[in-house]
Design a protein around this motif. Structure first.
Motif, PDB file in Angstrom:
ATOM      1  N   LEU A   1       0.839  -1.177   0.013  1.00 14.99           N
ATOM      2  CA  LEU A   1      -0.014   0.078   0.069  1.00 14.99           C
ATOM      3  C   LEU A   1       0.710   1.205  -0.220  1.00 14.99           C
ATOM      4  O   LEU A   1       0.515   2.156  -0.658  1.00 14.99           O
ATOM      5  N   GLY A   2       1.961   1.228   0.648  1.00 17.99           N
ATOM      6  CA  GLY A   2       2.800   2.389   0.646  1.00 17.99           C
ATOM      7  C   GLY A   2       3.911   2.747  -0.561  1.00 17.99           C
ATOM      8  O   GLY A   2       4.111   3.803  -0.762  1.00 17.99           O
ATOM      9  N   LYS A   3       3.673   1.760  -1.400  1.00 16.96           N
ATOM     10  CA  LYS A   3       4.120   1.813  -2.621  1.00 16.96           C
ATOM     11  C   LYS A   3       3.320   2.950  -3.625  1.00 16.96           C
ATOM     12  O   LYS A   3       3.984   3.480  -4.360  1.00 16.96           O
ATOM     13  N   LYS A   4       2.058   3.136  -3.160  1.00 19.72           N
ATOM     14  CA  LYS A   4       1.417   4.336  -3.962  1.00 19.72           C
ATOM     15  C   LYS A   4       1.547   5.727  -3.342  1.00 19.72           C
ATOM     16  O   LYS A   4       0.773   6.664  -3.622  1.00 19.72           O
ATOM     17  N   SER A   5       2.518   5.696  -2.224  1.00 15.67           N
ATOM     18  CA  SER A   5       2.708   6.873  -1.742  1.00 15.67           C
ATOM     19  C   SER A   5       3.224   8.007  -2.502  1.00 15.67           C
ATOM     20  O   SER A   5       4.389   7.714  -3.104  1.00 15.67           O
ATOM     21  N   ASN A   6       2.685   9.197  -2.592  1.00 15.72           N
ATOM     22  CA  ASN A   6       3.335  10.451  -3.288  1.00 15.72           C
ATOM     23  C   ASN A   6       3.683  11.477  -2.485  1.00 15.72           C
ATOM     24  O   ASN A   6       4.076  12.567  -2.780  1.00 15.72           O
ATOM     25  N   ASN A   7       3.490  11.167  -0.996  1.00 17.59           N
ATOM     26  CA  ASN A   7       3.733  12.276   0.023  1.00 17.59           C
ATOM     27  C   ASN A   7       4.016  11.286   1.302  1.00 17.59           C
ATOM     28  O   ASN A   7       3.158  11.029   2.148  1.00 17.59           O
ATOM     29  N   ALA A   8       5.386  11.100   1.465  1.00 16.55           N
ATOM     30  CA  ALA A   8       5.808  10.123   2.338  1.00 16.55           C
ATOM     31  C   ALA A   8       5.226  10.533   3.764  1.00 16.55           C
ATOM     32  O   ALA A   8       4.855   9.914   4.597  1.00 16.55           O
ATOM     33  N   ILE A   9       5.513  11.787   4.283  1.00 14.98           N
ATOM     34  CA  ILE A   9       5.193  12.210   5.473  1.00 14.98           C
ATOM     35  C   ILE A   9       3.784  12.189   5.725  1.00 14.98           C
ATOM     36  O   ILE A   9       3.238  11.886   6.840  1.00 14.98           O
ATOM     37  N   LEU A  10       3.050  12.883   4.768  1.00 14.88           N
ATOM     38  CA  LEU A  10       1.597  12.650   4.981  1.00 14.88           C
ATOM     39  C   LEU A  10       0.967  11.393   4.990  1.00 14.88           C
ATOM     40  O   LEU A  10       0.315  11.083   6.025  1.00 14.88           O
ATOM     41  N   ASN A  11       1.454  10.264   3.997  1.00 16.01           N
ATOM     42  CA  ASN A  11       0.908   9.235   4.126  1.00 16.01           C
ATOM     43  C   ASN A  11       1.238   8.360   5.279  1.00 16.01           C
ATOM     44  O   ASN A  11       0.207   7.648   5.655  1.00 16.01           O
ATOM     45  N   ALA A  12       2.563   8.492   5.652  1.00 21.89           N
ATOM     46  CA  ALA A  12       2.880   7.894   6.963  1.00 21.89           C
ATOM     47  C   ALA A  12       2.248   8.316   8.274  1.00 21.89           C
ATOM     48  O   ALA A  12       1.871   7.580   9.121  1.00 21.89           O
ATOM     49  N   SER A  13       2.184   9.667   8.311  1.00 23.41           N
ATOM     50  CA  SER A  13       1.392  10.237   9.543  1.00 23.41           C
ATOM     51  C   SER A  13      -0.171   9.880   9.404  1.00 23.41           C
ATOM     52  O   SER A  13      -0.839   9.629  10.515  1.00 23.41           O
ATOM     53  N   ASP A  14      -0.575   9.834   8.486  1.00 24.31           N
ATOM     54  CA  ASP A  14      -2.062   9.197   8.234  1.00 24.31           C
ATOM     55  C   ASP A  14      -2.273   8.061   8.651  1.00 24.31           C
ATOM     56  O   ASP A  14      -3.139   7.474   9.258  1.00 24.31           O
ATOM     57  N   SER A  15      -1.433   7.052   8.112  1.00 23.19           N
ATOM     58  CA  SER A  15      -1.341   5.784   8.562  1.00 23.19           C
ATOM     59  C   SER A  15      -1.437   5.552   9.990  1.00 23.19           C
ATOM     60  O   SER A  15      -2.146   4.634  10.589  1.00 23.19           O
ATOM     61  N   PHE A  16      -0.512   6.198  10.447  1.00 25.44           N
ATOM     62  CA  PHE A  16      -0.315   6.020  12.169  1.00 25.44           C
ATOM     63  C   PHE A  16      -1.614   6.697  12.987  1.00 25.44           C
ATOM     64  O   PHE A  16      -1.784   6.157  14.120  1.00 25.44           O
ATOM     65  N   VAL A  17      -2.170   7.639  12.245  1.00 28.05           N
ATOM     66  CA  VAL A  17      -3.223   8.354  13.003  1.00 28.05           C
ATOM     67  C   VAL A  17      -4.543   7.216  12.967  1.00 28.05           C
ATOM     68  O   VAL A  17      -4.909   6.954  14.132  1.00 28.05           O
ATOM     69  N   LYS A  18      -4.610   6.525  11.897  1.00 26.79           N
ATOM     70  CA  LYS A  18      -5.408   5.463  11.792  1.00 26.79           C
ATOM     71  C   LYS A  18      -5.084   4.219  12.706  1.00 26.79           C
ATOM     72  O   LYS A  18      -6.065   3.588  13.175  1.00 26.79           O
ATOM     73  N   ALA A  19      -3.870   3.911  12.691  1.00 35.48           N
ATOM     74  CA  ALA A  19      -3.409   2.614  13.555  1.00 35.48           C
ATOM     75  C   ALA A  19      -3.713   3.081  15.055  1.00 35.48           C
ATOM     76  O   ALA A  19      -4.055   2.280  15.911  1.00 35.48           O
ATOM     77  N   PHE A  20      -3.541   4.379  15.326  1.00 31.84           N
ATOM     78  CA  PHE A  20      -3.880   4.853  16.668  1.00 31.84           C
ATOM     79  C   PHE A  20      -5.346   4.520  17.112  1.00 31.84           C
ATOM     80  O   PHE A  20      -5.719   4.224  18.221  1.00 31.84           O
ATOM     81  N   ILE A  21      -6.250   5.025  16.106  1.00 30.92           N
ATOM     82  CA  ILE A  21      -7.677   4.677  16.309  1.00 30.92           C
ATOM     83  C   ILE A  21      -7.801   3.429  16.595  1.00 30.92           C
ATOM     84  O   ILE A  21      -8.895   2.814  17.433  1.00 30.92           O
ATOM     85  N   PHE A  22      -7.472   2.393  15.577  1.00 28.17           N
ATOM     86  CA  PHE A  22      -7.559   1.135  15.944  1.00 28.17           C
ATOM     87  C   PHE A  22      -6.791   0.525  17.293  1.00 28.17           C
ATOM     88  O   PHE A  22      -7.495  -0.357  18.065  1.00 28.17           O
ATOM     89  N   SER A  23      -5.760   1.222  17.822  1.00 23.87           N
ATOM     90  CA  SER A  23      -5.349   0.812  19.062  1.00 23.87           C
ATOM     91  C   SER A  23      -6.345   1.290  20.148  1.00 23.87           C
ATOM     92  O   SER A  23      -6.404   0.479  21.237  1.00 23.87           O
TER      93      SER A  23
END
Length: 291
Positions: free
Chosen positions: A169-191
């Motif tokens: 999924l990260g292979k589609k990233s066009n903005n590393a810091i935005l996509n990484a931050s976004d993924s961790f916000v969602k991971a935090f929600i699941f946490s």
């Protein structure tokens, strides 16, 4: 000269990422082995500290934080699934063996995903995947002088599959810091959702001390946050197969670190299975140079 400079920079970034990935196994095992922190608390501290660092970097670069709560939940869930299974598996698994299983599954999963998405199934890929699975089976097969928990192995298998999907999924990233931050916000929600379930059924099982909290924070804020950020930065520059093969060095680094920092033993079974698994994946990814 420009191409050479770019290649050296990319190689340097890849090495840092691999070192960070290997270090996560060492930090998790060091913390959980003390029995002064439970697996969920380690995961939660790891995710929240990684999210905080990435959001700070994102704000520093963009002077704002724009995270949509409508998209990217699959990526966030896959990281959470990887992280929670990763932590629980290290309750009863040496760091070296855990990393070998994790990244063997990661490589095989990414190969299968790559074949499913775009690439043809060639004879060397079939042969290589088969050999790698034989190596994994050899490692896990019961022996009189070598035992391994199959439940915790299953958790590590799930962790590897989740990390592979997260990477694809990260292979589609066009903005590393935005996509990484976004993924961790969602991971935090699941946490948070998992924490509600966890506290309802295991209300008295949370534990953490200063030493283990430091290890979990280092794992989150440094080796995870910067590892994923750099990984998302370089993934779009690589094919899925290439991204798979560059991770082959992670188990080797982790095994060396586990011997140094955790006094783990480099067994004959671990040596043979490592060679067989790496050989199988190398064969699966090998391409003849065109003349």
């Amino acid at each position: 000269m420009k191409i050479l400079s770019f290649d050296l920079k990319l190689i340097g970034l890849i090495f840092i990422v691999l070192l960070f990935f290997a270090s996560n196994s060492i930090l998790a095992r060091m913390a959980i082995f003390t029995q002064n922190i439970d697996a969920f608390s380690f995961t939660f501290v790891r995710i929240i500290s990684a999210m905080f660092v990435l959001l700070v970097i994102y704000f520093y670069k963009n002077k704002n934080i724009k995270i949509s709560l409508k998209t990217n939940y699959l990526s966030g869930f896959m990281f959470f699934l990887y992280a929670i299974c990763f932590s629980y598996s290290y309750i009863n698994m040496p760091a070296g063996i855990g990393t070998l299983i994790l990244f063997a599954v990661v490589q095989l999963s990414m190969i299968i995903l790559a074949l499913f998405l775009s690439e043809k199934l060639t004879l060397n890929k079939i042969l290589g995947i088969t050999i790698a699975f034989v190596g994994l089976i050899y490692l896990l097969y019961p022996k009189a002088d070598f035992t391994i928990s199959y439940f915790h192995t299953f958790l590590m298998l799930l962790s590897g599959i989740a990390w592979a999907i997260f990477s694809v999924l990260g292979k589609k990233s066009n903005n590393a810091i935005l996509n990484a931050s976004d993924s961790f916000v969602k991971a935090f929600i699941f946490s948070i959702l998992f924490a509600i379930f966890y506290l309802f059924f295991f209300e008295n099982s949370l534990k953490i001390d200063f030493y283990t909290s430091i290890l979990a924070t280092i794992s989150g804020s440094i080796t995870t946050a910067f590892g994923v950020f750099i990984w998302y930065s370089i993934l779009p520059k690589m094919q899925i197969m290439t991204a798979s093969i560059v991770q082959l060095i992670v188990p080797i680094i982790a095994i060396v670190l586990s011997i140094i920092f955790l006094n783990e033993t480099f067994t004959f079974e671990l040596f043979i299975s490592t060679i067989v698994i790496l050989l199988g994946i190398f064969i699966a990814l090998y391409k003849k140079r065109k003349t």
